[in-house]
Design a protein around this motif. Structure first.
Motif, PDB file in Angstrom:
ATOM      1  N   PRO A   5     -29.985  56.443  24.065  1.00 37.63           N
ATOM      2  CA  PRO A   5     -30.619  55.782  22.960  1.00 37.63           C
ATOM      3  C   PRO A   5     -32.113  55.566  23.305  1.00 37.63           C
ATOM      4  CG  PRO A   5     -29.283  54.137  24.069  1.00 37.63           C
ATOM      5  CD  PRO A   5     -29.206  55.687  24.752  1.00 37.63           C
ATOM      6  N   SER A   6     -32.954  55.642  22.313  1.00 38.94           N
ATOM      7  CA  SER A   6     -34.337  55.540  22.783  1.00 38.94           C
ATOM      8  C   SER A   6     -35.266  55.368  21.357  1.00 38.94           C
ATOM      9  CB  SER A   6     -35.029  56.658  23.529  1.00 38.94           C
ATOM     10  OG  SER A   6     -36.337  56.778  23.896  1.00 38.94           O
ATOM     11  N   GLU A  57     -25.024  59.035  26.670  1.00 32.87           N
ATOM     12  CA  GLU A  57     -26.311  58.974  26.773  1.00 32.87           C
ATOM     13  C   GLU A  57     -26.934  60.033  27.427  1.00 32.87           C
ATOM     14  OE1 GLU A  57     -27.106  55.421  29.098  1.00 32.87           O
ATOM     15  OE2 GLU A  57     -25.989  53.950  27.513  1.00 32.87           O
ATOM     16  N   TYR A  58     -28.125  60.282  27.181  1.00 33.67           N
ATOM     17  CA  TYR A  58     -28.682  61.489  27.917  1.00 33.67           C
ATOM     18  C   TYR A  58     -30.450  61.053  27.882  1.00 33.67           C
ATOM     19  CZ  TYR A  58     -28.518  63.083  22.951  1.00 33.67           C
ATOM     20  OH  TYR A  58     -28.876  63.092  21.310  1.00 33.67           O
ATOM     21  N   ASP A  59     -31.049  62.099  28.655  1.00 36.74           N
ATOM     22  CA  ASP A  59     -32.462  61.990  28.597  1.00 36.74           C
ATOM     23  C   ASP A  59     -32.981  63.283  29.257  1.00 36.74           C
ATOM     24  OD1 ASP A  59     -35.156  61.268  29.159  1.00 36.74           O
ATOM     25  OD2 ASP A  59     -34.995  59.780  30.439  1.00 36.74           O
ATOM     26  N   ASP A  65     -23.556  58.043  17.433  1.00 40.12           N
ATOM     27  CA  ASP A  65     -23.594  58.177  18.854  1.00 40.12           C
ATOM     28  C   ASP A  65     -24.625  59.289  19.720  1.00 40.12           C
ATOM     29  OD1 ASP A  65     -22.449  60.371  18.268  1.00 40.12           O
ATOM     30  OD2 ASP A  65     -20.457  59.973  18.959  1.00 40.12           O
ATOM     31  N   GLY A  66     -25.299  59.783  18.620  1.00 41.31           N
ATOM     32  CA  GLY A  66     -26.249  60.678  19.384  1.00 41.31           C
ATOM     33  C   GLY A  66     -25.745  61.994  19.758  1.00 41.31           C
ATOM     34  N   SER A  97     -26.549  74.183  29.122  1.00 44.41           N
ATOM     35  CA  SER A  97     -26.483  73.069  29.943  1.00 44.41           C
ATOM     36  C   SER A  97     -27.121  71.902  29.026  1.00 44.41           C
ATOM     37  CB  SER A  97     -27.249  73.238  31.277  1.00 44.41           C
ATOM     38  OG  SER A  97     -28.463  73.232  31.186  1.00 44.41           O
ATOM     39  N   MET A  98     -28.017  72.218  28.524  1.00 47.34           N
ATOM     40  CA  MET A  98     -28.971  71.184  27.568  1.00 47.34           C
ATOM     41  C   MET A  98     -27.932  70.725  26.591  1.00 47.34           C
ATOM     42  SD  MET A  98     -32.710  72.848  26.667  1.00 47.34           S
ATOM     43  CE  MET A  98     -33.184  71.747  25.548  1.00 47.34           C
ATOM     44  N   LYS A  99     -27.001  71.524  25.700  1.00 47.81           N
ATOM     45  CA  LYS A  99     -26.320  71.202  24.858  1.00 47.81           C
ATOM     46  C   LYS A  99     -25.250  70.326  25.371  1.00 47.81           C
ATOM     47  CE  LYS A  99     -23.083  73.116  21.108  1.00 47.81           C
ATOM     48  NZ  LYS A  99     -21.739  72.495  21.721  1.00 47.81           N
TER      49      LYS A  99
END
Length: 353
Positions: free
Chosen positions: A177-178, A76-78, A269-270, A67-69
């Protein structure tokens, strides 16, 4: 360690011990010798010209990795920071993984190196040179008893945090992004740990510290600043990557940054997707050399701990990276610096020999 026409690679970070621990006991040792699913083993090392590197000891958090992958494949993700791990739970895992590294040495698979001369000798003899590294210092007690024992076993590199809080400081989350300007930095105990490591000759790794923690280390430490597996935030605005100001500080300190092969820290694009051209890896190298100078950049793959670009895939793809460097016009002198010489320089400064 033959099989390529380029210089041997000394790499700033891998997680093969964690993967071998999951295989269990004698089976893990056999897999490392004969070949395994994953990125690093002895047959691949010979094919890829891998001379050694930092072998991370890491205490995993309970997590749904799938699920993390999947989350990190979004625009976008956090991902929230995992919960802290108590020292009593972390220490047995660290001891188990340190013992695994020592068992690999006892069977002739590698040599645990505590000096640059040890590394050079091992590589010259065709033996993998392994630096014992801890990624996240949960197992270290405030009195430093465990640190002293692990140092005697060969520990020479330590990251105070992975991407979760410890008594030493706060890690940076997987956020895109961060920037890494998130939360507090080192605690009082964390500053004590940095000073103690400086005194002992244990390198401090900045790669998972948040920005405040980075600057705390820069203020407290007398040693070169080193991020073993990080990239340029200007090219990939991930919280794990280094801003221009951080890169400048690394260069000014005489330090080092190792290019992280993890796809999500390379891509603009991260996203953790492997369809990343090798040219993008070279873009990060070019950018970081432009900030810190060619004596302060190397490789920090994150093999066996990340999604790797498909043109590299595992150790056997390292010659593809060297070939791409030549195609871009890198001199043989620069390639040798990136491959291993810069790591030798910064370790000699940090360790004192």
């Amino acid at each position: 360690m033959t099989g390529t026409t380029g210089p041997l690679i000394f790499d700033g970070h891998n997680d093969v011990l964690l993967k071998l621990r999951g295989s269990g006991g004698r089976a893990a040792l056999k897999l490392f010798h004969e070949g395994r699913d994953g990125h690093i083993d002895l047959p691949r090392a010979k094919t890829g010209g891998f001379g050694g590197g930092f072998f991370a000891i890491f205490v995993p958090s309970p997590a749904d990795l799938a699920s993390m992958k999947a989350e990190m494949e979004q625009p976008e993700y956090d991902l929230p920071l995992p919960d802290p791990i108590p020292q009593a739970e972390a220490l047995p895992v660290v001891m188990e993984m340190a013992a695994l590294l020592m068992q690999l040495e006892a069977e002739g698979a590698l040599r645990i190196c505590c000096s640059v001369s040890d590394i050079r000798k091992a590589m010259a003899q065709g033996v993998l040179a392994a630096v014992m590294h801890i990624e996240g210092a949960e197992a270290i007690d405030p009195e430093f008893h465990a640190l002293d024992v692990l140092y005697a076993a060969g520990l020479r590199s330590l990251g105070p945090v992975w991407s979760r809080p410890t008594i030493w400081g706060e890690g940076v989350p997987f956020r895109f992004p961060s920037t890494g300007d998130i939360g507090g930095g080192l605690t009082k105990d964390g500053k004590r740990l940095v000073k103690r490591c400086d005194e002992m000759g244990i390198m401090i790794d900045l790669s998972h510290l948040n920005e405040k923690g980075f600057w705390d280390v820069a203020e407290v430490s007398t040693k070169p600043l080193v991020a073993t597996h990080s990239n340029a935030h200007a090219l990939s605005s991930h919280a794990r990557n280094l801003t221009d100001a951080q890169l400048d500080a690394i260069g000014q300190s005489g330090g080092m940054v190792g290019l992280n092969f993890a796809a999500g820290f390379l891509r603009s694009d991260g996203q953790m997707r492997p369809d990343v051209p090798i040219s993008v890896m070279l873009d990060h190298i070019d950018y970081m050399i432009g900030r810190v100078g060619e004596d302060h950049v190397g490789l920090g793959s994150d093999f066996d701990g990340a999604v790797i670009p498909e043109g590299i895939k595992d150790l056997t793809g390292l010659p593809n990276l060297i070939a791409a460097m030549r195609e871009r016009g890198y001199s043989e002198q620069l390639i040798a610096k990136l491959a291993h010489q810069n790591w030798m320089r910064v370790l000699e400064t940090t360790w004192g020999g």
